[in-house]
Motif scaffolding. Structure first.
Motif, PDB file in Angstrom:
ATOM      1  N   TYR A 151     -15.258  -4.113   7.474  1.00  0.00           N
ATOM      2  CA  TYR A 151     -13.778  -4.315   7.553  1.00  0.00           C
ATOM      3  C   TYR A 151     -13.174  -3.102   6.863  1.00  0.00           C
ATOM      4  O   TYR A 151     -12.090  -2.997   7.036  1.00  0.00           O
ATOM      5  CB  TYR A 151     -13.632  -5.627   6.804  1.00  0.00           C
ATOM      6  N   LEU A 152     -13.702  -2.746   5.884  1.00  0.00           N
ATOM      7  CA  LEU A 152     -13.171  -1.429   4.898  1.00  0.00           C
ATOM      8  C   LEU A 152     -13.970  -0.241   5.133  1.00  0.00           C
ATOM      9  O   LEU A 152     -15.252  -0.420   5.139  1.00  0.00           O
ATOM     10  CB  LEU A 152     -12.720  -1.916   3.632  1.00  0.00           C
ATOM     11  N   VAL A 153     -13.497   1.008   4.679  1.00  0.00           N
ATOM     12  CA  VAL A 153     -14.144   2.077   4.243  1.00  0.00           C
ATOM     13  C   VAL A 153     -13.780   2.445   3.046  1.00  0.00           C
ATOM     14  O   VAL A 153     -12.534   3.021   2.865  1.00  0.00           O
ATOM     15  CB  VAL A 153     -14.010   3.042   5.712  1.00  0.00           C
ATOM     16  N   LYS A 154     -14.529   2.639   2.042  1.00  0.00           N
ATOM     17  CA  LYS A 154     -14.336   3.130   0.867  1.00  0.00           C
ATOM     18  C   LYS A 154     -13.682   4.899   1.080  1.00  0.00           C
ATOM     19  O   LYS A 154     -14.518   5.455   1.579  1.00  0.00           O
ATOM     20  CB  LYS A 154     -15.114   3.055  -0.258  1.00  0.00           C
ATOM     21  N   VAL A 155     -12.878   5.201   0.370  1.00  0.00           N
ATOM     22  CA  VAL A 155     -12.220   6.589   0.381  1.00  0.00           C
ATOM     23  C   VAL A 155     -12.700   7.044  -1.035  1.00  0.00           C
ATOM     24  O   VAL A 155     -12.441   6.760  -2.051  1.00  0.00           O
ATOM     25  CB  VAL A 155     -10.634   6.698   0.376  1.00  0.00           C
ATOM     26  N   GLU A 156     -13.630   8.176  -0.973  1.00  0.00           N
ATOM     27  CA  GLU A 156     -14.118   8.835  -2.018  1.00  0.00           C
ATOM     28  C   GLU A 156     -13.010   9.561  -2.709  1.00  0.00           C
ATOM     29  O   GLU A 156     -12.474  10.357  -2.232  1.00  0.00           O
ATOM     30  CB  GLU A 156     -15.317   9.315  -1.909  1.00  0.00           C
ATOM     31  N   LYS A 157     -13.086   9.606  -4.223  1.00  0.00           N
ATOM     32  CA  LYS A 157     -12.052  10.043  -4.796  1.00  0.00           C
ATOM     33  C   LYS A 157     -12.843  11.415  -5.683  1.00  0.00           C
ATOM     34  O   LYS A 157     -13.779  11.116  -5.999  1.00  0.00           O
ATOM     35  CB  LYS A 157     -11.133   9.290  -5.875  1.00  0.00           C
ATOM     36  N   ALA A 158     -12.146  12.250  -6.224  1.00  0.00           N
ATOM     37  CA  ALA A 158     -12.674  13.065  -7.232  1.00  0.00           C
ATOM     38  C   ALA A 158     -13.114  12.359  -8.582  1.00  0.00           C
ATOM     39  O   ALA A 158     -11.971  11.704  -8.720  1.00  0.00           O
ATOM     40  CB  ALA A 158     -11.709  14.401  -7.454  1.00  0.00           C
ATOM     41  N   ALA A 159     -13.728  13.108  -9.178  1.00  0.00           N
ATOM     42  CA  ALA A 159     -14.267  12.489 -10.573  1.00  0.00           C
ATOM     43  C   ALA A 159     -13.027  12.250 -11.480  1.00  0.00           C
ATOM     44  O   ALA A 159     -12.786  11.198 -11.922  1.00  0.00           O
ATOM     45  CB  ALA A 159     -15.316  13.290 -11.231  1.00  0.00           C
ATOM     46  N   ALA A 160     -12.222  13.201 -11.371  1.00  0.00           N
ATOM     47  CA  ALA A 160     -11.004  13.195 -12.226  1.00  0.00           C
ATOM     48  C   ALA A 160     -10.310  12.065 -12.103  1.00  0.00           C
ATOM     49  O   ALA A 160      -9.640  11.375 -12.911  1.00  0.00           O
ATOM     50  CB  ALA A 160     -10.440  14.579 -12.328  1.00  0.00           C
TER      51      ALA A 160
END
Length: 386
Positions: free
Chosen positions: A291-300
């Motif tokens: 249903y969703l796709v996680k958007v990966e973020k930078a560690a900061a």
């Protein structure tokens, strides 16, 4: 197939030629200027599409229904509540289908968000606030002109309710003909407010004016706030339409205590945001279901979620973003027309039947009244019924 338009030298000629491309399938684009002649002459039609100025919608739709045709009518259903009411009554009396062109109701991305996020997963939690806008640039709101030599004769203009060519080309800005930007643009999105909340508004307050386009009759800028009473509590819904600046385009944002949905019909724009007090594990089952796709973020950017000390005012820094895994690569109006055709064939139910279109007309047309009266207006439940 047949087409009717009073602008013979431009619209009628252009559309008729396009329809002629279907001659190989046994169809031709027979042109008409008078819609009554079309309805009296053509005997093998299945349906009629009404895409005329708002003040003609009721007359054209009712005439087609009474001739025994199913009708797809563009929004706004009518520029008057009385006109919209007569359309509902005509559809019921004739037993024919009447689809109103609130096309987001057939958009697969909006359907996905409503079915999966709002109803099934309840991802947003309790929805408390809605924001929406449609901002258009000054350049896109300039008066429309016409090619030299293509003018409609004065008698024809008068017969069909227009003072001159300028009014014919720019009817949306004239009282009695259209409803201004809040109706042209806002009705698309305000319709979604009521759909996603499964409720009708209880009040509206609005501010607007002829602030920039001084030669026009309808308000060029409008800001409105609706109040809804849902099963979970009060929801306040803001909407604005501008005609001088296009910043951030058009979209709707549904904000709950657990998450936010930002969606637009434009270019597959949209995301879902998880509030930082809601754990990733709580949303993971819906990710696993696709249903969703996680958007990966930078560690900061995720530092807050890792225990960094933040000022209390920075509570949204670590909000996680998820994309909507549904795209639509066809023209925005196409799925809604397909739904209409499928309903005629008995394969589907209308996504926006006359009764829903009527409810939206009541909701939207009240905004101009609220601007004019400069006061909060209440909706009575019976106003939404025919």
């Amino acid at each position: 197939m047949a087409v009717c338009d009073i602008w013979e030298q431009v619209n009628l000629r252009k559309v008729s030629r396009r329809l002629d491309a279907y001659k190989a399938y046994g169809h031709k684009g027979t042109p008409y200027v008078d819609y009554k002649e079309l309805l009296d002459t053509e005997k093998d039609l299945d349906a009629v599409i009404v895409a005329t100025p708002d003040f003609w919608h009721a007359e054209h739709t009712i005439a087609a229904l009474e001739k025994g045709y199913h009708v797809y009518c563009e929004k706004e259903m009518s520029n008057t509540i009385e006109g919209a009411r007569r359309m509902v009554e005509a559809a019921r009396k004739t037993g024919k289908l009447l689809q109103i062109g609130h096309q987001r109701r057939s958009n697969p991305r909006y359907l996905h968000c409503y079915d999966k996020y709002i109803r099934e997963a309840h991802l947003l939690g309790r929805i408390t606030t809605i924001n929406g806008q449609w901002n258009r640039s000054r350049a896109s709101c300039e008066d429309l002109g016409w090619p030299d030599g293509s003018e409609i004769d004065q008698a024809t203009l008068n017969k069909y309710g227009f003072k001159d060519m300028h009014q014919f080309r720019n009817w949306r800005w004239f009282k009695g003909l259209g409803g201004g930007p809040i109706v042209d643009l806002g009705s698309h999105q305000i319709d979604i407010y009521s759909w996603f909340l499964d409720a009708q508004p209880t009040s509206v307050i609005a501010s607007g004016g002829i602030d920039y386009w001084k030669d026009r009759e309808w308000y060029d800028s409008v800001m409105a706030v609706y109040e809804y009473q849902t099963k979970e509590g009060t929801v306040r819904a803001f909407y604005q339409t501008l005609t001088t600046n296009s910043a951030n385009g058009y979209y709707e944002t549904f904000m709950g205590d657990q998450g936010t949905l930002l969606i637009s019909e434009s270019a597959n724009r949209g995301s879902v945001y998880r509030e930082n007090w809601v754990t990733e594990e709580q949303w993971q089952p819906w990710v696993d279901k696709g249903y969703l796709v996680k958007v990966e973020k930078a560690a900061a950017a995720d530092a807050a979620a890792d225990g960094a000390v933040l000022d209390v005012r920075e509570g949204t820094v670590s909000v996680a973003e998820y994309s909507i895994p549904v795209t639509m690569e066809v023209p925005y109006h196409q799925p809604h027309l397909v739904n209409f055709f499928d309903a005629i064939r008995g394969k589907a139910k209308l996504n926006c039947p006359a009764e829903i279109g009527y409810e939206t007309a009541v909701t939207v047309l009240k905004v101009n009244e609220a601007v004019e009266k400069a006061q909060r207006l209440e909706f009575k439940p019976e106003e939404f019924n025919v």
